[in-house]
Scaffold this motif. Structure first.
Motif, PDB file in Angstrom:
ATOM      1  N   ARG A 160       2.975   1.563  -0.323  1.00  0.00           N
ATOM      2  CA  ARG A 160       3.159   0.234   0.098  1.00  0.00           C
ATOM      3  C   ARG A 160       4.208   0.391   0.809  1.00  0.00           C
ATOM      4  O   ARG A 160       5.558   0.237   0.396  1.00  0.00           O
ATOM      5  N   VAL A 189      -0.496  -0.181   1.941  1.00  0.00           N
ATOM      6  CA  VAL A 189      -0.744  -1.488   2.627  1.00  0.00           C
ATOM      7  C   VAL A 189       0.643  -1.728   3.146  1.00  0.00           C
ATOM      8  O   VAL A 189       1.645  -1.147   2.822  1.00  0.00           O
ATOM      9  N   GLY A 191       2.582  -4.634   2.922  1.00  0.00           N
ATOM     10  CA  GLY A 191       2.628  -5.909   2.152  1.00  0.00           C
ATOM     11  C   GLY A 191       4.123  -6.754   2.058  1.00  0.00           C
ATOM     12  O   GLY A 191       5.129  -6.225   1.334  1.00  0.00           O
ATOM     13  N   CYS A 223      -1.125  -7.236   3.800  1.00  0.00           N
ATOM     14  CA  CYS A 223      -1.222  -8.334   2.803  1.00  0.00           C
ATOM     15  C   CYS A 223      -0.001  -9.326   2.831  1.00  0.00           C
ATOM     16  O   CYS A 223       1.085  -8.651   2.790  1.00  0.00           O
ATOM     17  N   LEU A 225       1.874 -11.575   0.141  1.00  0.00           N
ATOM     18  CA  LEU A 225       1.460 -11.620  -1.314  1.00  0.00           C
ATOM     19  C   LEU A 225       1.877 -12.966  -1.661  1.00  0.00           C
ATOM     20  O   LEU A 225       2.941 -13.570  -2.056  1.00  0.00           O
ATOM     21  N   LEU A 243      -6.206  -8.087   2.969  1.00  0.00           N
ATOM     22  CA  LEU A 243      -6.296  -7.934   1.297  1.00  0.00           C
ATOM     23  C   LEU A 243      -5.964  -9.509   0.653  1.00  0.00           C
ATOM     24  O   LEU A 243      -5.005  -9.935   1.108  1.00  0.00           O
ATOM     25  N   PHE A 245      -4.384 -11.195  -2.432  1.00  0.00           N
ATOM     26  CA  PHE A 245      -3.404 -10.817  -3.457  1.00  0.00           C
ATOM     27  C   PHE A 245      -3.542 -11.814  -4.619  1.00  0.00           C
ATOM     28  O   PHE A 245      -3.566 -13.140  -4.247  1.00  0.00           O
ATOM     29  N   TYR A 286      -5.847  -6.916  -3.951  1.00  0.00           N
ATOM     30  CA  TYR A 286      -4.603  -6.362  -4.358  1.00  0.00           C
ATOM     31  C   TYR A 286      -4.447  -7.213  -5.540  1.00  0.00           C
ATOM     32  O   TYR A 286      -3.831  -8.271  -5.332  1.00  0.00           O
ATOM     33  N   GLU A 288      -1.289  -7.533  -8.989  1.00  0.00           N
ATOM     34  CA  GLU A 288      -0.221  -7.069  -9.649  1.00  0.00           C
ATOM     35  C   GLU A 288      -0.198  -7.469 -10.968  1.00  0.00           C
ATOM     36  O   GLU A 288      -0.693  -8.532 -11.308  1.00  0.00           O
ATOM     37  N   PRO A 321     -10.793  -3.780  -6.656  1.00  0.00           N
ATOM     38  CA  PRO A 321      -9.538  -3.888  -5.931  1.00  0.00           C
ATOM     39  C   PRO A 321      -9.374  -2.591  -5.035  1.00  0.00           C
ATOM     40  O   PRO A 321      -9.669  -1.543  -5.581  1.00  0.00           O
ATOM     41  N   LEU A 323      -6.272  -1.836  -4.617  1.00  0.00           N
ATOM     42  CA  LEU A 323      -4.739  -1.455  -5.173  1.00  0.00           C
ATOM     43  C   LEU A 323      -4.898  -2.219  -6.472  1.00  0.00           C
ATOM     44  O   LEU A 323      -4.818  -3.697  -6.483  1.00  0.00           O
ATOM     45  N   ASN A 325      -1.355  -2.574  -9.068  1.00  0.00           N
ATOM     46  CA  ASN A 325       0.230  -2.160  -9.085  1.00  0.00           C
ATOM     47  C   ASN A 325       0.787  -2.872 -10.431  1.00  0.00           C
ATOM     48  O   ASN A 325       1.207  -4.032 -10.428  1.00  0.00           O
TER      49      ASN A 325
END
Lengths: 458, 258
Positions: A160, A189, A191, A223, A225, A243, A245, A286, A288, A321, A323, A325
């Motif tokens: 990323r 990405v 991002g 993306c 975020l 994407l 997030f 995406y 997290e 998804p 991704l 993370n």
């Protein structure tokens, strides 16, 4: 139900399954803070011994967080695939560890098994595993996802490109994008963590990234975020969101503290799909995560932080998804005290996510009040590279000037490619080659002022 | 061979150094194969060491108190229940609670109810407090005076976290607490001050009940601009009787840079 075991002539009792799980967890500051950790080193190992004998089936009947109280538990139980689970349904946690390390577990059998596993099963198993076990088993899993390129193929690792700027300055962001692309980063990405939460500012950033990707025909996705509801609002206005997030966690109450529910995520997922911006696939989310978020929100229900984290992956996998993370060291030393705890947590998270069928990447990172430094990040980066991590972060010089923490740099990903022979996503690799950023072997070419990508920041 | 030619032979330079004028991010560092040049490795290590030190440099409460006294502000030193820096870092719950005897000392001041209680805590960077707390308060005082707002005694807290301000606000009978705290140091920002506003302070509030102004420092959000933002929010908070997610900053990006 209570659990007990005799070890070294001593009787150890554990009130219930979540207590047993918490006390079997390798030591970490967040579990001490929550008051759920083992009281002694011996109790920690006795709990592991006791946990090893628990049948995997138990996790289907004994919920750590009650079904009635938590929609994540309902998602896990209602979504469980009994047929997929059948091949391992007779195993205990201890024998499942052995099966994972045996030749019987391979990319094909693990992919078929994933819908039959619950986060609690894989979290329990991880507690019995050494770091090398976590690496070896995760390495067998192959989780491939697609939007404008293909991420997670064997022998590849994506990055990323994270071009953050403390005031969202467009030229500042563009300068970091140039630096990252010319170091061969950005296939996972591009991002941005925005400083602002103003919709006009965020829209401007989304449009800027879309324009760069379109103009240079970069086979990657963008993306910004921000909160999922903001992305939905932008998508509805036709802003070119690639994407969608969101930060997620493993309990309903923690997610509520993030201002989301499974229904909100569903809405975000559908908004992302409706834009149809992917060219080779439709993995549009995406996510997290990070150990400690449930405790931080006072929403852990007495469950240890690593198990709460694994439950977040059950949330993630419901939305296919691109991704996921784990931002492993960002939360601070109250939850993961030092390099040793951060390294362990990163390997656990990657293992648990991969077993559940989630495309795991890792923000290999730390803050300046943790007992950690770049040497610890080098270690975790090398280990996760060996474990087959889908993607890592690339930040100029490893210093995020917006978020104030250290992660992995554009140079770090070059290092791990060099040492482990990891390639980029194939579409992105070909593009870098065409743009004369890299040679046929994927090594960086020296650049001149004539490189057309420099115009991104002019 | 001279040093220069030796370095030029080995280090691949990045011909976009000019882009550094757009960002503090560490771009165009150059490379040796896949790795950083030696000078860049050492530059990073020094920045990290400085940030680490900022977390652990002892809080000079007396210097801060002298600065506050010079502004004519009554002040009182108190401590959280985190007895050491190590405990502070690993036990956020203890950093949110005053020592019981300090609660009594605050009450014993017998001060009048006030509009605003200012609390200054070391947080994660005593460097930020030493550099910015007194000048920031000095920028705020004339703004408060212009609206006739009263300011209570200033609590100076060692090993404090944001929520400790709630308990202090109750003890000082304040309508609103302004907590100034050292933020987590980054490599390029060890002196960042955070300002948290809480209307109707009482134990049990969460971050959703507060407004925050972050990155207050010379090289970030400059002090006079931060003071203007804080003053706008405080005035609105007292008028609307709330802080938190329902109070959004609506004023136009304020003062001219000078």
């Amino acid at each position: 139900m209570a659990y007990q075991i005799t070890a070294g002539g001593e009787l150890y009792r554990f009130a219930d399954l979540k207590t047993l799980m918490a006390k079997a967890t390798p030591p970490r500051s967040g579990d001490y803070l929550a008051g759920v950790a083992a009281a002694s080193a011996a109790e920690n190992i006795a709990a592991k011994m006791c946990l090893a004998d628990v049948p995997l089936k138990t996790f289907l009947s004994e919920a750590l967080i009650p079904y009635e109280e938590d929609e994540v538990t309902r998602l896990i139980i209602d979504g469980h695939d009994a047929q997929a689970f059948a091949p391992v349904s007779h195993m205990t946690v201890g024998s499942f560890r052995e099966w994972l390390l045996s030749p019987a577990a391979n990319a094909v059998t693990l992919a078929a098994l994933a819908p039959g596993l619950t986060p609690e099963m894989v979290a329990a198993t991880s507690k019995l595993m050494r770091n090398q076990d976590l690496i070896l088993a995760a390495r067998k899993c192959r989780i491939v996802t697609r939007f404008r390129n293909t991420i997670g193929l064997e022998g590849t690792m994506a990055v990323r490109l994270q071009p953050n700027h403390p005031s969202d300055d467009r030229m500042g962001i563009a300068a970091s994008i140039v630096d990252g692309l010319l170091y061969g980063c950005g296939d996972a990405v591009i991002g941005i963590n925005p400083a602002s939460d103003s919709v006009p500012v965020l829209t401007g950033l989304v449009e800027m990234l879309a324009e760069i990707i379109a103009r240079y025909e970069i086979p990657t996705q963008s993306c910004v975020l921000t909160h999922v509801t903001t992305s939905i609002a932008m998508a509805e206005k036709g802003v070119p969101v690639d994407l969608v997030f969101q930060s997620i966690a493993g309990t309903e109450k923690t997610n509520a503290s993030f201002g989301i529910s499974l229904a909100t995520l569903r809405e975000g997922y559908e908004a992302g799909l409706a834009l149809k911006r992917g060219t080779v696939g439709d993995n549009v989310m995406y996510f997290e995560t990070g150990q400690g978020s449930a405790l931080s929100a006072d929403a852990h229900h007495g469950v240890d932080q690593q198990t709460c984290e694994a439950r977040a992956y059950a949330v993630a996998r419901a939305f296919k998804p691109l991704l996921v993370n784990t931002v492993v060291g960002f939360i601070g030393p109250e939850y993961l005290y030092d390099g040793k705890q951060i390294i362990r947590a990163g390997l656990e998270d990657h293992f648990c996510g991969k077993l559940l069928g989630v495309p795991m990447g890792c923000d290999i990172c730390y803050t300046n009040h943790a007992e950690a430094d770049q040497d610890d990040m080098d270690t975790l980066l090398t280990l996760l590279g060996a474990a087959g991590v889908n993607f890592i972060m690339g930040i100029p010089g490893a210093d995020d000037v917006m978020l104030g923490y250290q992660s992995t740099s554009f140079h770090d990903q070059l290092y791990v490619r060099e040492v482990l022979g990891l390639k980029r996503a194939p579409e992105f690799r070909d593009w870098l080659n065409r743009m004369q950023v890299t040679d046929d072997t994927g090594h960086l070419l020296p650049q001149t002022a004539g490189q057309s990508l420099l115009r991104i920041a002019s | 061979m001279t040093e220069d030619t030796k370095s030029a032979d080995i280090v691949t330079l990045d011909p976009w150094e000019a882009l550094r004028r757009h960002t503090d991010a560490s771009i165009a560092l150059g490379r040796v194969g896949a790795s950083l040049p030696t000078s860049q490795v050492l530059r990073f290590s020094y920045a990290h060491a400085t940030a680490r030190d900022a977390v652990h440099i002892p809080f000079d409460k007396e210097a801060l108190r002298a600065g506050l006294s010079d502004l004519g502000l009554m002040n009182i030193p108190v401590s959280s229940q985190a007895e050491s820096r190590q405990t502070y870092l690993s036990r956020p719950d203890l950093g949110r609670r005053l020592k019981p005897e300090d609660v009594d000392r605050l009450k014993a001041l017998g001060s009048e109810p006030c509009d605003i209680a200012i609390v200054v805590a070391d947080g994660l960077s005593s460097t930020a407090i030493a550099a910015n707390a007194v000048p920031f308060i000095a920028d705020l005082l004339p703004l408060f005076a212009s609206e006739g707002l009263s300011v209570g005694p200033i609590a100076v807290v060692e090993n404090g976290r944001v929520a400790i301000g709630d308990e202090i606000g109750v003890a000082l009978q304040a309508r609103l607490v302004l907590m100034l705290i050292g933020e987590r140091p980054g490599l390029s920002s060890v002196d960042s001050l955070g300002a948290y506003l809480t209307y109707g302070p009482r134990p049990g509030l969460s971050d959703a009940d507060r407004n925050c102004i972050s990155n207050i420092r010379d090289a970030g959000l400059k002090l006079p601009l931060a003071a203007a933002k804080a003053f706008w929010l405080i005035r609105e908070a007292l008028k609307r009787r709330l802080t938190g997610v329902d109070l959004k900053e609506e004023q136009q990006a304020a003062l001219p840079e000078s």
